[in-house]
Structure formats: structure tokens, C-alpha cells
Design a protein around this motif. Structure first.
Motif, PDB file in Angstrom:
ATOM      1  N   GLN A 182       3.876   3.491  -8.348  1.00 28.77           N
ATOM      2  CA  GLN A 182       4.564   2.530  -7.479  1.00 28.77           C
ATOM      3  C   GLN A 182       4.395   2.908  -6.015  1.00 28.77           C
ATOM      4  O   GLN A 182       4.162   2.040  -5.167  1.00 28.77           O
ATOM      5  CB  GLN A 182       6.048   2.481  -7.843  1.00 28.77           C
ATOM      6  N   ARG A 183       4.485   4.208  -5.718  1.00 27.43           N
ATOM      7  CA  ARG A 183       4.290   4.647  -4.340  1.00 27.43           C
ATOM      8  C   ARG A 183       2.864   4.381  -3.877  1.00 27.43           C
ATOM      9  O   ARG A 183       2.640   3.969  -2.728  1.00 27.43           O
ATOM     10  CB  ARG A 183       4.605   6.137  -4.224  1.00 27.43           C
ATOM     11  N   VAL A 184       1.891   4.627  -4.755  1.00 26.10           N
ATOM     12  CA  VAL A 184       0.489   4.353  -4.408  1.00 26.10           C
ATOM     13  C   VAL A 184       0.290   2.867  -4.145  1.00 26.10           C
ATOM     14  O   VAL A 184      -0.420   2.469  -3.211  1.00 26.10           O
ATOM     15  CB  VAL A 184      -0.443   4.852  -5.531  1.00 26.10           C
ATOM     16  N   LEU A 185       0.933   2.018  -4.982  1.00 29.68           N
ATOM     17  CA  LEU A 185       0.813   0.575  -4.792  1.00 29.68           C
ATOM     18  C   LEU A 185       1.382   0.145  -3.444  1.00 29.68           C
ATOM     19  O   LEU A 185       0.734  -0.613  -2.690  1.00 29.68           O
ATOM     20  CB  LEU A 185       1.547  -0.149  -5.930  1.00 29.68           C
ATOM     21  N   TRP A 186       2.580   0.621  -3.122  1.00 22.16           N
ATOM     22  CA  TRP A 186       3.187   0.257  -1.845  1.00 22.16           C
ATOM     23  C   TRP A 186       2.381   0.794  -0.664  1.00 22.16           C
ATOM     24  O   TRP A 186       2.290   0.155   0.382  1.00 22.16           O
ATOM     25  CB  TRP A 186       4.625   0.766  -1.783  1.00 22.16           C
ATOM     26  N   TRP A 187       1.802   1.999  -0.828  1.00 19.96           N
ATOM     27  CA  TRP A 187       0.971   2.554   0.240  1.00 19.96           C
ATOM     28  C   TRP A 187      -0.298   1.714   0.441  1.00 19.96           C
ATOM     29  O   TRP A 187      -0.719   1.474   1.573  1.00 19.96           O
ATOM     30  CB  TRP A 187       0.612   3.999  -0.080  1.00 19.96           C
ATOM     31  N   SER A 188      -0.873   1.227  -0.667  1.00 19.78           N
ATOM     32  CA  SER A 188      -2.062   0.363  -0.558  1.00 19.78           C
ATOM     33  C   SER A 188      -1.709  -0.946   0.138  1.00 19.78           C
ATOM     34  O   SER A 188      -2.471  -1.445   0.978  1.00 19.78           O
ATOM     35  CB  SER A 188      -2.622   0.076  -1.961  1.00 19.78           C
ATOM     36  N   ILE A 189      -0.544  -1.510  -0.217  1.00 17.00           N
ATOM     37  CA  ILE A 189      -0.105  -2.749   0.443  1.00 17.00           C
ATOM     38  C   ILE A 189       0.125  -2.501   1.935  1.00 17.00           C
ATOM     39  O   ILE A 189      -0.264  -3.322   2.789  1.00 17.00           O
ATOM     40  CB  ILE A 189       1.181  -3.273  -0.233  1.00 17.00           C
ATOM     41  N   ALA A 190       0.746  -1.375   2.265  1.00 15.94           N
ATOM     42  CA  ALA A 190       0.994  -1.049   3.672  1.00 15.94           C
ATOM     43  C   ALA A 190      -0.331  -0.877   4.424  1.00 15.94           C
ATOM     44  O   ALA A 190      -0.471  -1.348   5.569  1.00 15.94           O
ATOM     45  CB  ALA A 190       1.833   0.218   3.776  1.00 15.94           C
ATOM     46  N   GLN A 191      -1.307  -0.198   3.794  1.00 11.71           N
ATOM     47  CA  GLN A 191      -2.615  -0.028   4.433  1.00 11.71           C
ATOM     48  C   GLN A 191      -3.280  -1.378   4.687  1.00 11.71           C
ATOM     49  O   GLN A 191      -3.857  -1.614   5.756  1.00 11.71           O
ATOM     50  CB  GLN A 191      -3.514   0.844   3.542  1.00 11.71           C
ATOM     51  N   THR A 192      -3.214  -2.264   3.674  1.00 12.73           N
ATOM     52  CA  THR A 192      -3.812  -3.598   3.836  1.00 12.73           C
ATOM     53  C   THR A 192      -3.141  -4.359   4.974  1.00 12.73           C
ATOM     54  O   THR A 192      -3.814  -5.006   5.800  1.00 12.73           O
ATOM     55  CB  THR A 192      -3.669  -4.386   2.521  1.00 12.73           C
ATOM     56  N   PHE A 193      -1.806  -4.279   5.026  1.00  9.78           N
ATOM     57  CA  PHE A 193      -1.066  -4.957   6.096  1.00  9.78           C
ATOM     58  C   PHE A 193      -1.453  -4.404   7.463  1.00  9.78           C
ATOM     59  O   PHE A 193      -1.667  -5.171   8.418  1.00  9.78           O
ATOM     60  CB  PHE A 193       0.435  -4.776   5.842  1.00  9.78           C
ATOM     61  N   ILE A 194      -1.588  -3.085   7.575  1.00  7.86           N
ATOM     62  CA  ILE A 194      -1.976  -2.457   8.843  1.00  7.86           C
ATOM     63  C   ILE A 194      -3.379  -2.890   9.258  1.00  7.86           C
ATOM     64  O   ILE A 194      -3.646  -3.175  10.437  1.00  7.86           O
ATOM     65  CB  ILE A 194      -1.881  -0.926   8.731  1.00  7.86           C
ATOM     66  N   LEU A 195      -4.297  -2.966   8.279  1.00  6.73           N
ATOM     67  CA  LEU A 195      -5.666  -3.386   8.588  1.00  6.73           C
ATOM     68  C   LEU A 195      -5.695  -4.842   9.075  1.00  6.73           C
ATOM     69  O   LEU A 195      -6.430  -5.179  10.015  1.00  6.73           O
ATOM     70  CB  LEU A 195      -6.550  -3.222   7.348  1.00  6.73           C
ATOM     71  N   ILE A 196      -4.887  -5.701   8.429  1.00  9.63           N
ATOM     72  CA  ILE A 196      -4.838  -7.104   8.859  1.00  9.63           C
ATOM     73  C   ILE A 196      -4.284  -7.213  10.278  1.00  9.63           C
ATOM     74  O   ILE A 196      -4.847  -7.931  11.135  1.00  9.63           O
ATOM     75  CB  ILE A 196      -3.984  -7.930   7.874  1.00  9.63           C
ATOM     76  N   ILE A 197      -3.195  -6.511  10.575  1.00 11.45           N
ATOM     77  CA  ILE A 197      -2.602  -6.535  11.913  1.00 11.45           C
ATOM     78  C   ILE A 197      -3.588  -5.993  12.939  1.00 11.45           C
ATOM     79  O   ILE A 197      -3.755  -6.537  14.041  1.00 11.45           O
ATOM     80  CB  ILE A 197      -1.298  -5.721  11.940  1.00 11.45           C
ATOM     81  N   THR A 198      -4.282  -4.900  12.556  1.00 15.13           N
ATOM     82  CA  THR A 198      -5.273  -4.306  13.472  1.00 15.13           C
ATOM     83  C   THR A 198      -6.419  -5.276  13.739  1.00 15.13           C
ATOM     84  O   THR A 198      -6.891  -5.415  14.875  1.00 15.13           O
ATOM     85  CB  THR A 198      -5.813  -2.990  12.880  1.00 15.13           C
ATOM     86  N   GLY A 199      -6.892  -5.972  12.686  1.00 13.18           N
ATOM     87  CA  GLY A 199      -7.968  -6.945  12.859  1.00 13.18           C
ATOM     88  C   GLY A 199      -7.558  -8.093  13.766  1.00 13.18           C
ATOM     89  O   GLY A 199      -8.328  -8.525  14.644  1.00 13.18           O
ATOM     90  N   ILE A 200      -6.327  -8.615  13.563  1.00 13.16           N
ATOM     91  CA  ILE A 200      -5.836  -9.705  14.419  1.00 13.16           C
ATOM     92  C   ILE A 200      -5.734  -9.242  15.872  1.00 13.16           C
ATOM     93  O   ILE A 200      -6.124  -9.960  16.800  1.00 13.16           O
ATOM     94  CB  ILE A 200      -4.474 -10.204  13.901  1.00 13.16           C
ATOM     95  N   TRP A 201      -5.216  -8.013  16.060  1.00 13.69           N
ATOM     96  CA  TRP A 201      -5.099  -7.495  17.429  1.00 13.69           C
ATOM     97  C   TRP A 201      -6.458  -7.330  18.078  1.00 13.69           C
ATOM     98  O   TRP A 201      -6.637  -7.653  19.263  1.00 13.69           O
ATOM     99  CB  TRP A 201      -4.363  -6.154  17.404  1.00 13.69           C
ATOM    100  N   GLN A 202      -7.447  -6.839  17.321  1.00 11.12           N
ATOM    101  CA  GLN A 202      -8.792  -6.664  17.878  1.00 11.12           C
ATOM    102  C   GLN A 202      -9.409  -8.007  18.245  1.00 11.12           C
ATOM    103  O   GLN A 202     -10.076  -8.140  19.280  1.00 11.12           O
ATOM    104  CB  GLN A 202      -9.671  -5.920  16.868  1.00 11.12           C
ATOM    105  N   MET A 203      -9.201  -9.010  17.395  1.00 15.42           N
ATOM    106  CA  MET A 203      -9.758 -10.340  17.697  1.00 15.42           C
ATOM    107  C   MET A 203      -9.146 -10.917  18.964  1.00 15.42           C
ATOM    108  O   MET A 203      -9.852 -11.481  19.822  1.00 15.42           O
ATOM    109  CB  MET A 203      -9.498 -11.281  16.511  1.00 15.42           C
ATOM    110  N   ARG A 204      -7.823 -10.775  19.113  1.00 17.76           N
ATOM    111  CA  ARG A 204      -7.172 -11.277  20.325  1.00 17.76           C
ATOM    112  C   ARG A 204      -7.635 -10.498  21.553  1.00 17.76           C
ATOM    113  O   ARG A 204      -7.842 -11.085  22.635  1.00 17.76           O
ATOM    114  CB  ARG A 204      -5.669 -11.158  20.181  1.00 17.76           C
ATOM    115  N   HIS A 205      -7.794  -9.195  21.384  1.00 18.44           N
ATOM    116  CA  HIS A 205      -8.245  -8.380  22.517  1.00 18.44           C
ATOM    117  C   HIS A 205      -9.657  -8.767  22.936  1.00 18.44           C
ATOM    118  O   HIS A 205      -9.952  -8.903  24.152  1.00 18.44           O
ATOM    119  CB  HIS A 205      -8.189  -6.902  22.130  1.00 18.44           C
TER     120      HIS A 205
END
Length: 220
Positions: A186-209
Motif C-alpha cells: 500500500q505504501r509503494v502504491l501511494w508513493w507511485s501515485i505521489a511520484q506520478t502526481f509530482i511528474l504531472i505537476i512538474t510537466g505542467i510547470w515546465q510547459m508554462r515556463h
């Protein structure tokens, strides 16, 4: 007497499930020795020990003097002290487990009170009996006036009871392992979801930048 293969296997299995072993070890003046014993719940354990003191003149271990003793401390799997007592140079301690798991058995000497032992070393002979091995069947037979057949039936019933306790302990261990595995997954699953969310936020920020950069340079 030769044992058949199934009989030999059962004998080895019973000997493995219900340990009764003896050993000796050396300890120094302020040293403590601890042993870990996996014990099912509601199981009796008996420990017997005898100490020998190193004699420099004879270069051998001799029986210890009565004034030299051992302190025995036993902790359950929750690190709760269930026995803490001072014994003599040889003694016997008994306890019953109420929680299944690893029990810690520690011994150390009262060497600070013995000038004779100061700077020397001590040999401790220790015997641990667990479960059915703690029963004194000749004494039980004499007390209850049992025949040889009745005594054998009593031994088999005690062994069956200990097997049930061991099976319950193994199920307890499997359940704890399963709960640990599920918690880890369960912890690995939540960590994977958190990583995916961080990557999406980072991608959106890079595109706006990049968009702001190109607009500032009037490239778009």
C-alpha cells in the motif's frame, strides 16, 4: 532399533518443534549474554544453569563459589520484563509465555560483588527446555499412579497440544507477515501515485515556463 522413513521423519519433526538443548558460553566480568527463543503462547519454559570459575593455578574451570551468582532477565516480544531475579552459582528458572513471538533470555553475573572473579572469566552451562520437554513424566506417573500405557498416552496428548500451539504460532506469524506485506504494498502504491502526481505537476510547470519564455522572446 531401526526406524522407518515416516517414523524417523516424525521423530525429527517433533524434535524440531519442541526444542530442548544445552550449551555453554563464557562471559567476562561485566558482560551480558542474551538468547532469542521463539515461543508460542501459553508455553512453559524451564532453564537450568551451572557456573564454573576460571582458575589460573590449574588453568581450568572449577565449580564456582556459592557467593557468585547470576542475574536472569527475560523479556517478552513486547520488551516487557516477565522475569528479573538474582540466583546463585547454579539455579533453575521457569516462566510461561503469554504472548507468541521472540522472547529474550539474558544472563549476567554479580561479578562486581566478587573480588575473586574480578578480571576473570566465567563458564556458564545452560539448558533450555520448551513445551512438552518441561514435563517430568516419571514424577507425573508416580503421582497419578499411571501405567506405562497411560503415561505414553499422556505424553502423546501433551505433544498434540504443543503441536496445536506451534501451528497457531505459525498462523500468527503468517498473519503478521501478510499484514506487513499488505502495508508495504500500500505504501509503494501511494508513493507511485505521489511520484506520478509530482511528474504531472512538474510537466505542467515546465510547459508554462517554456511558454512564458517563448512569449518573452517573441518567438510565438
Amino acid at each position: 532399533m531401526m526406524l522407518s522413513v515416516p517414523a524417523a521423519a516424525v521423530t525429527l519433526l517433533v524434535a524440531w518443534i519442541y526444542p530442548s538443548y544445552a550449551l555453554y558460553f563464557h562471559i567476562g566480568e561485566t558482560e551480558k549474554k542474551c538468547f532469542i527463543e521463539e515461543i508460542p503462547d501459553e508455553t512453559m519454559v524451564i532453564g537450568k544453569y551451572q557456573t564454573q570459575l576460571w582458575d589460573k593455578q590449574t588453568s581450568s574451570f572449577l565449580p564456582s563459589t556459592p557467593g557468585l551468582g547470576m542475574h536472569v532477565e527475560i523479556k517478552d516480544p513486547d520488551t516487557k520484563i516477565i522475569l528479573s531475579r538474582q540466583y546463585g552459582s547454579e539455579g533453575r528458572f521457569t516462566f510461561t509465555s503469554h504472548t507468541p513471538g521472540e522472547h529474550q533470555i539474558c544472563l549476567h553475573s554479580n561479578s562486581t560483588k566478587m573480588a575473586l572473579f574480578a578480571g576473570g572469566k566465567l563458564r556458564v552451562h545452560l539448558e533450555i527446555q520448551v513445551g512438552e520437554h518441561t514435563n517430568n513424566y516419571p514424577e507425573i506417573a508416580a503421582k497419578d499412579k499411571l501405567t506405562e500405557l497411560q503415561l505414553r498416552v499422556r505424553q502423546l496428548l501433551d505433544q498434540v497440544e504443543q503441536i496445536q500451539k506451534e501451528q497457531n504460532y505459525q498462523r500468527y506469524r503468517e498473519e503478521r507477515f501478510r499484514m506487513t506485506s499488505e502495508s508495504t504494498n500500500q505504501r509503494v502504491l501511494w508513493w507511485s501515485i505521489a511520484q506520478t502526481f509530482i511528474l504531472i505537476i512538474t510537466g505542467i510547470w515546465q510547459m508554462r515556463h517554456l511558454k512564458s519564455f517563448f512569449e518573452a522572446k517573441k518567438l510565438v
